[in-house]
Scaffold this active site. Structure first.
Site, short mmCIF file in Angstrom:
data_model
loop_
_atom_site.label_atom_id
_atom_site.label_comp_id
_atom_site.label_asym_id
_atom_site.label_seq_id
_atom_site.Cartn_x
_atom_site.Cartn_y
_atom_site.Cartn_z
N ASN A 1 26.00 31.96 37.81
CA ASN A 1 25.95 31.71 39.25
C ASN A 1 24.77 30.85 39.65
O ASN A 1 24.34 30.91 40.81
CB ASN A 1 25.91 33.04 40.01
CG ASN A 1 27.27 33.71 40.00
OD1 ASN A 1 28.29 33.05 40.02
ND2 ASN A 1 27.27 35.02 39.93
N LYS B 1 31.42 29.65 28.73
CA LYS B 1 31.83 30.77 29.59
C LYS B 1 32.36 31.92 28.75
O LYS B 1 32.05 33.08 28.99
CB LYS B 1 32.86 30.32 30.62
CG LYS B 1 33.28 31.47 31.52
CD LYS B 1 33.46 31.13 32.95
CE LYS B 1 33.71 32.38 33.78
NZ LYS B 1 34.19 32.10 35.12
N LYS C 1 37.56 37.28 36.55
CA LYS C 1 37.18 37.62 37.93
C LYS C 1 38.30 37.18 38.85
O LYS C 1 38.68 36.01 38.86
CB LYS C 1 35.90 36.90 38.33
CG LYS C 1 34.63 37.63 37.93
CD LYS C 1 33.46 37.04 38.68
CE LYS C 1 32.15 37.59 38.19
NZ LYS C 1 31.01 36.95 38.88
N GLU D 1 29.38 41.76 34.29
CA GLU D 1 28.21 41.21 34.97
C GLU D 1 27.10 42.23 35.18
O GLU D 1 26.66 42.49 36.30
CB GLU D 1 28.63 40.57 36.31
CG GLU D 1 27.55 39.66 36.85
CD GLU D 1 28.04 38.68 37.91
OE1 GLU D 1 29.14 38.10 37.75
OE2 GLU D 1 27.31 38.49 38.88
N ARG E 1 49.65 48.83 39.76
CA ARG E 1 48.38 49.12 39.07
C ARG E 1 48.14 48.23 37.85
O ARG E 1 47.42 48.58 36.93
CB ARG E 1 48.28 50.59 38.66
CG ARG E 1 48.33 51.52 39.84
CD ARG E 1 47.96 52.94 39.48
NE ARG E 1 48.05 53.75 40.67
CZ ARG E 1 49.18 54.25 41.16
NH1 ARG E 1 50.32 54.04 40.51
NH2 ARG E 1 49.18 54.95 42.25
N HIS F 1 24.71 29.29 43.10
CA HIS F 1 25.79 29.88 43.89
C HIS F 1 25.29 30.68 45.09
O HIS F 1 26.01 30.80 46.07
CB HIS F 1 26.68 30.76 43.01
CG HIS F 1 27.63 29.98 42.17
ND1 HIS F 1 27.23 29.01 41.28
CD2 HIS F 1 28.99 30.02 42.08
CE1 HIS F 1 28.29 28.51 40.68
NE2 HIS F 1 29.37 29.09 41.14
N ARG G 1 25.94 37.60 32.65
CA ARG G 1 27.02 36.86 33.31
C ARG G 1 26.57 36.30 34.66
O ARG G 1 27.08 35.26 35.12
CB ARG G 1 28.26 37.74 33.48
CG ARG G 1 29.43 36.97 34.04
CD ARG G 1 30.76 37.69 33.92
NE ARG G 1 31.80 36.87 34.52
CZ ARG G 1 33.10 37.11 34.40
NH1 ARG G 1 33.52 38.14 33.70
NH2 ARG G 1 33.98 36.30 34.98
N GLU H 1 30.43 22.43 38.17
CA GLU H 1 30.34 23.62 37.31
C GLU H 1 30.05 23.23 35.85
O GLU H 1 29.37 23.96 35.13
CB GLU H 1 31.63 24.46 37.38
CG GLU H 1 32.02 24.93 38.77
CD GLU H 1 31.29 26.20 39.24
OE1 GLU H 1 30.37 26.68 38.55
OE2 GLU H 1 31.65 26.69 40.34
N HIS I 1 33.91 24.04 46.77
CA HIS I 1 33.03 24.99 46.08
C HIS I 1 31.99 24.27 45.20
O HIS I 1 30.80 24.54 45.29
CB HIS I 1 33.90 25.94 45.25
CG HIS I 1 33.13 26.93 44.45
ND1 HIS I 1 32.41 27.95 45.03
CD2 HIS I 1 32.93 27.04 43.11
CE1 HIS I 1 31.82 28.66 44.07
NE2 HIS I 1 32.13 28.13 42.90
N HIS J 1 26.99 29.62 48.20
CA HIS J 1 27.83 30.51 49.01
C HIS J 1 27.35 30.51 50.45
O HIS J 1 28.16 30.57 51.39
CB HIS J 1 27.82 31.93 48.46
CG HIS J 1 28.69 32.09 47.23
ND1 HIS J 1 28.67 33.22 46.45
CD2 HIS J 1 29.60 31.27 46.67
CE1 HIS J 1 29.53 33.09 45.46
NE2 HIS J 1 30.10 31.89 45.56
#
Ligand SMILES: NC(=O)c1ccc[n+]([C@@H]2O[C@H](COP(=O)([O-])OP(=O)(O)OC[C@H]3O[C@@H](n4cnc5c(N)ncnc54)[C@H](O)[C@@H]3O)[C@@H](O)[C@H]2O)c1
Ligand SMILES: [Zn+2]
Length: 457
Positions: free
Chosen positions: A339, A321, A237, A331, A215, A342, A335, A279, A359, A346
């Protein structure tokens, strides 16, 4: 059904551009005291509530909380693109950017030769057991160095390693299990520290493993690609892909520290370097026009891996960032602006098959599509479109999706995008002068259709 015109719940969230001091301040201090390295910190003024564009909506959260939070943002860093110094001195300059997340705040160390500073890593190791997660490409290059940095002068530390196969296609459950297998077989306990040594794939997987093992155990990011150094290692993330979509399984989990040794970029293939630059360009476009202008002037230096240029670009990217993450860790709005490009990107990554395009390459083509759509909506003028095309070409990044991408493929992928809420796709689009963007579902669907048709066969 929500329509584009009645989507008050999805009103535009405009991101305030980061304001930088035009000159570095003089608050120079030695950091950390135990190391011989000179860390120069320059305090950059926090955003004040009046700093955003006059007509912008607030960035989520009650005013008082948001304002309090803003005033505590402290992004400290060095000015590295400064008047020429003797090479020996300039090589010793490093910098630290702090991510302010209250009790989960952490430093990002950036500089050349940092893996030769054992104290930097060791101060962030909890307990006596460490698990390094890396892959078959990076292990022969940097594993010994990292083990040495972790154990030098500290014989009590025991280090386990798990070396995963290399590639985006291995960012999945079966590979993740290998990390847990190793951790359980070697009886790691709650006081262990996981160390991610590698690019974004390793960082995302190791971070997720650290979040889930018992955990949650401590973890440290040692990113070795530009992509990971400017983006994926910062902000917490973590996660893996599912065959139906990228990064669909994961957790928010912050590291103890991020250690960026820019020397690791010396072994990075050119194409991977360019992917990371995708990026870097993104930060300029969404919130930092001054940084974008710097990139226009210094792209050749970045591509030539000029150490000062790299450190500066990484520092400024991390600052941007860090500030966004400090304001909106989970987010809820702001945030999402990270993207830009993206959603289209994606779609390219899934539609084309993971690993075909890098990417940052997919994001580059995606940014061109988002910029095209912003222009069709009348939200930006054509000079921005031209500058975006030109800087991406300079960086040798794609400016259109691959031929296999059809309108249908884009639409299928966009339908499962995480930014769809109640059937409405929210996008990050540029609006106003360079360095401003919005995250919104309130746009004319015709513009999206036109963009898709303009870029697909
Ligand atoms: N968590 C986030 O916020 C976030 C943000 C952006 C991207 N990502 C994720 O990051 C991943 C992409 O990361 P990436 O671009 O770093 O890819 P990657 O991790 O696959 O690394 C790219 C390649 O470079 C190799 N490599 C790494 N460091 C090297 C070095 N120093 N020298 C030589 N080779 C080296 C790797 O082994 C790999 O083959 C994607 O999965 C993406 O979803 C996550
Ligand atoms: Zn990205």
């Amino acid at each position: 059904m929500a329509s584009s015109s009645s989507s008050s719940a999805y009103s535009a969230i405009r991101t305030p551009p980061l304001r930088f001091a035009s000159k570095p301040s003089s608050d120079l201090s030695l950091f950390p005291s135990q190391t011989s390295r000179l860390f120069r910190r320059t305090r950059i003024p926090s955003l004040r509530s009046g700093d955003g564009p006059k007509n912008s909506s607030r960035i989520g959260g009650p005013i008082t909380r948001s304002d309090r939070h803003r005033s505590r943002i402290s992004v400290k860093s060095a000015q590295v693109m400064e008047p020429p110094m003797p090479r020996e001195t300039s090589e010793r300059v490093s910098t630290v950017v702090e991510v302010d997340l209250k009790d989960r705040s952490y430093p990002i160390y950036i500089g050349s030769g940092l893996l030769e500073e054992p104290d930097l890593l060791q101060r962030h190791v909890h307990g006596k057991r460490v698990l390094i997660v890396t892959n078959t490409t990076i292990a022969p290059l940097y594993l010994d160095k990292v083990i040495h940095a972790l154990t030098h002068g500290n014989p009590n530390i025991s280090v386990e390693t798990v070396i995963l196969p290399d590639g985006e296609k291995y960012k999945e459950m079966g590979t993740l299990m290998k990390v847990f297998d190793k951790a359980i077989e070697t009886r790691l306990d709650r006081r262990s520290t996981f160390v991610a040594l590698g690019g974004g794939v390793i960082g995302d997987m190791c971070g997720f493993a650290a979040a889930a093992f018992l955990r949650g155990v401590n973890f440290i990011q040692i990113p070795t690609t530009l992509m990971a150094q400017v983006d994926s290692s910062v902000g917490g993330k973590t996660g893996i892909n599912h065959p139906l979509g990228k990064n669909l399984i994961g957790a928010f989990f912050q590291p103890q520290c991020v250690l960026i040794d820019t020397d690791t970029l010396n072994t990075l293939p050119d194409r991977e370097l360019a992917s990371g630059i995708g990026e870097v360009i993104k930060y300029g476009l969404i919130r930092d026009a001054e940084f974008f202008e710097w990139q226009e002037k210094n792209m050749h230096a970045l591509l030539a891996r000029d150490p000062s240029a790299l450190v500066y670009a990484i520092k400024r990217s991390c600052e941007n960032k860090a500030e966004v993450v400090s304001l909106d860790e989970k987010e809820s709005g702001l945030r999402a602006t990270l993207n830009l490009g993206h959603t289209f990107g994606h779609a390219i990554e899934t539609g084309f098959g993971y690993g075909q395009w890098l990417h940052g390459e997919a994001v580059a083509a995606g940014m061109v599509m988002a910029v095209d759509m912003s222009y069709r909506l009348g939200w930006i003028d054509d000079s921005i479109v031209k500058r975006v095309l030109s800087i991406l070409q300079q960086a040798k990044l794609p400016t259109a999706p691959p031929d296999v991408m059809t309108v249908e493929k884009f639409k299928a992928s966009m339908a499962v995008d995480k930014k769809v809420a109640d059937g409405l796709l929210r996008l990050i689009l540029l609006k106003g002068p360079l360095g401003n963007c919005v995250f919104t579902g309130d746009y004319d669907r015709k513009a999206l259709d036109e963009t898709l048709h303009a870029f697909c066969k």
